[in-house]
Design a protein around this motif. Sequence first.
Motif, PDB file in Angstrom:
ATOM      1  N   THR A   1      -4.016   2.763   5.415  1.00 47.49           N
ATOM      2  CA  THR A   1      -2.632   3.361   5.269  1.00 47.49           C
ATOM      3  C   THR A   1      -2.641   4.789   4.904  1.00 47.49           C
TER       4      THR A   1
ATOM      5  N   SER B   1       0.798  -1.363  -0.198  1.00 49.32           N
ATOM      6  CA  SER B   1       0.068  -0.103  -0.026  1.00 49.32           C
ATOM      7  C   SER B   1       1.004   1.266   0.081  1.00 49.32           C
TER       8      SER B   1
ATOM      9  N   ARG C   1      -7.302   7.924  -9.430  1.00 49.69           N
ATOM     10  CA  ARG C   1      -7.657   9.389  -8.622  1.00 49.69           C
ATOM     11  C   ARG C   1      -6.686  10.391  -9.020  1.00 49.69           C
TER      12      ARG C   1
ATOM     13  N   MET D   1     -11.094   5.546  -1.140  1.00 46.17           N
ATOM     14  CA  MET D   1      -9.994   4.627  -1.661  1.00 46.17           C
ATOM     15  C   MET D   1     -10.539   3.422  -2.238  1.00 46.17           C
ATOM     16  N   GLU D   2      -9.512   2.429  -2.442  1.00 48.73           N
ATOM     17  CA  GLU D   2      -9.968   1.285  -3.189  1.00 48.73           C
ATOM     18  C   GLU D   2     -10.007  -0.002  -2.438  1.00 48.73           C
ATOM     19  N   SER D   3      -9.693   0.230  -1.005  1.00 51.75           N
ATOM     20  CA  SER D   3      -9.741  -1.056  -0.110  1.00 51.75           C
ATOM     21  C   SER D   3      -9.377  -0.335   1.239  1.00 51.75           C
TER      22      SER D   3
ATOM     23  N   HIS E   1      -7.419  -1.890   3.458  1.00 53.99           N
ATOM     24  CA  HIS E   1      -5.917  -1.725   3.630  1.00 53.99           C
ATOM     25  C   HIS E   1      -5.427  -0.623   3.156  1.00 53.99           C
ATOM     26  N   SER E   2      -5.686   0.169   2.195  1.00 54.17           N
ATOM     27  CA  SER E   2      -5.065   1.197   1.691  1.00 54.17           C
ATOM     28  C   SER E   2      -5.622   2.385   2.292  1.00 54.17           C
TER      29      SER E   2
ATOM     30  N   ALA F   1      -1.104   4.146  -1.364  1.00 56.53           N
ATOM     31  CA  ALA F   1      -1.942   4.567  -0.642  1.00 56.53           C
ATOM     32  C   ALA F   1      -1.337   5.565   0.282  1.00 56.53           C
TER      33      ALA F   1
ATOM     34  N   TYR G   1      -9.537  -6.830   6.325  1.00 54.67           N
ATOM     35  CA  TYR G   1      -8.779  -6.625   5.329  1.00 54.67           C
ATOM     36  C   TYR G   1      -7.506  -5.751   5.315  1.00 54.67           C
TER      37      TYR G   1
ATOM     38  N   GLU H   1      -3.403  -5.717   8.758  1.00 53.48           N
ATOM     39  CA  GLU H   1      -1.766  -5.470   8.591  1.00 53.48           C
ATOM     40  C   GLU H   1      -1.474  -4.097   8.927  1.00 53.48           C
ATOM     41  N   MET H   2      -2.268  -3.124   8.418  1.00 52.76           N
ATOM     42  CA  MET H   2      -1.891  -1.677   8.524  1.00 52.76           C
ATOM     43  C   MET H   2      -2.486  -1.360   9.951  1.00 52.76           C
TER      44      MET H   2
END
Lengths: 360, 404
Positions: free
Chosen positions: B62, A77, A128, B54-56, B58-59, A80, B85, B88-89
């Motif tokens: 982050t 990520s 984006r 965002m797209e997930s 997780h992101s 992100a 999902y 981890e972050m």
Amino acid sequence: MAGDLSIKTIRETPLEEYLHPGSSMCPGCGAQVMIRLMLKVLGPKTFIVNAAGCMTLLQTYPYSNLKSGWLYTAFASAPAGAQGIRDALDSLISQGKARDEGIKILVLTGDGGAYDIGLQATSAAMDRDLDFYYLCYDNEAYGNTGFQQSGASPYGSSTTTSPIGRLNPVGTEKRKKNLFEIWKAHNPAYLATISPSHPLDLMQKVEEAARRKGPKMFIGYASCPTGMGFDPSLSIKVAQLAVDTGVWPLKKYVDGKVTHTIIPRFVPVEEYLRLQARFRHLFDENNPAAKEAIAKIKDEIRSYWKAQGIEAKARHHMVIADGSCCGSCFSSSFLWFSWGIPSGKGKPSSLHTNMEVAML
Amino acid sequence: MLDLITGNEAIAWGARLAQVDYVPIYPITPQTEIVEKLSEWAANGLIRARITKMESEHSMITAAGAAALAGARTFTATSSQGLLYAFEMLYNVSGWRAPFVLANVSRGLAAPLTLLPDHNDALAARDSGFLQFYAETCQEALDSVLIAYRVSESRKVMLPSMVNIDGFYLSFTREKVMIPDELGDFLPPYPIPAISAGNMPSMGPTVLDPSVYSYFKYQMHLAQISALDELKKAISDYEKVFGIKRSLIDEYMAEDADYVIVMTSSFATMARKAIKSIREKGIKVGLIRPWVLRPFPRDDLLSALAGKRGVAVFDQDVSPGFGGALYAEIASSLYGAPDAPHIASFIGGLGGKEPTIEEFEFMIRELISPDLTRRGPVMLWTDKDQRILDEQRSIALRGGVVGR
Ligand SMILES: Cc1ncc(C[n+]2csc(CCOP(=O)(O)OP(=O)(O)O)c2C)c(N)n1
Ligand code: SF4
Ligand SMILES: [Mg+2]
């Protein structure tokens, strides 16, 4: 390359250094050369967002050999993380809580991060239209964990998870994923491939990209002595051969058009393959699949260039798209002189062999 | 201002009042209403936050953590699968010491897939380093967000917070909520300076020495312990500024109780009803509801439990192979305490299975005449549960292949 760039020849290479010696990278690591050159163009206000990989070890507490800011995110990520920082700054600037100082954000990941686990995050950041730079240093495998097969591993290369064995004489059986085309489909503001063997081409591309807002995407050939298996002193030579053989096309995608910035000499691909342990089995007389595998690799090169309207036939001189010399012969020695002897583990690369590269 | 709003709206109001700068978002039921509300407010200029799709998750986490480090007060929200999902972050951002607030609208974890709430999602993140608030009411949901910002951002803490509300039961239930008109000086300015040419830190670097790793990890524990004091200060200031009283341990008819039920979140409302009816039979029962599980308010809990004869822990979660996660924490706190009460473990409310008065009565009966040979938890299961299951299994097991 656009005529109004400030870096016209290798002599205009900015002298400032933002990546200093002292990292724990292997000697002869091609990725570091690209980072160093990129930062020279991007300048001091660069903030790097990193994903898991070899370059994560550029920052090992309490040491840093970078002048740039740094955030290690996770494997998947980093884009992100770049989004979060850009958004934070934009929000604070628009509310008058912070000044716009032109901070540049650079995502730094390996091929595992870019081609595989982080592809989704990268796709979304481009979607984006995030204003950032992305350098994927592509050593064609999961290097940090010991060189396992990734989406970037090319056909015929052996890795620790595609080892040569009685039942697999080829190594990696699939073809290299075409990240350039995947990224291109997102229509980013700037997209280019680069190589540490072509510093002028690299710096000019970064400079050209820096004039655009949006995603500025780079895929760099990361010659990797440790994983690919060659002496550190040959790093630039291997990268150069990747370009010269047509294996690693140097190109850019700007305003809807792909331009090849270097037309290769089309040195026989064996010269490139032979230098690397990961292709050693392709030269083993007892390997029944070797000949066919090399033929397949050649075919792929030929058909790629044919699609570009270029016949992959050996040439005497290296010609650049705009007709001038690429400067790489001079620059590879120049860079290694100023780079000095890489510190860190392993043996230092010898200047002698770098001179050899310069003679290539 | 007093308004009738849902739990989700109350959470969104918390973020609005905290004047957040940034909200990365991603949809998931039953959380989505929160980010929809914030998007609507942003589209109408009612909040100045930048909202990024965002797209997930997780992101999303982050981006939230990175923005918090870059100088922006940040809010985000998720549920269940989304929380996992992002797992981890969660550990990364708390290790970064990024002080933002994440709302988690609890929902049972797949498989089997469900939309209704239990706490396995939030409790899975128990050890991530996040502070954890479990709200029972819409008012408490709003209060939790504001108090979470205050404590997370305190110099001694600098950790993210997770505010949990139960999906559907609280997220979509309208209650009367006092929405403060403004924050006064309850929330000091955001403590992290913006990244700038003169402020280019290196964050989240590798440590190669286990001693250094241990040091940083243990620092997070110490920060959580400091958060207990910071919470108490924040609670007291919150009451001064807004006239609303919160406490780490919420007690209901517990002071003179012989037997208490310990549980968190919105299903406690059902326990209150049961407690009233059980008391009518002359049995002194009460409710002890921890509002905050991280930091774990051990001392407050022990003093609330002191002198009780029996403690029934209602876990709206299950750790297969062990039993109740909350039970483990309460039991370990009581171990070795002088005159520690008998403690029994119950699993209920999984996937939103609403506990009945009979279930609470059963729990209390078990405390009055305990089966001391029992090891492990009791699954709360009524005749009605069995009937529903039998009906559906008989359909599922009817056998045969359709169309043959
Ligand atoms: C989620 C997750 N999965 C796996 C890993 C283990 N891991 C760390 S670095 C790495 C390899 C990275 O490969 P690449 O992106 O190509 O970078 P390189 O190591 O080659 O520089 C892997 C697999 C991890 N850190 N996180
Ligand atoms: S393994 Fe390869 S990419 Fe990684 S540091 Fe060494 S040379 Fe560089
Ligand atoms: Mg790699």
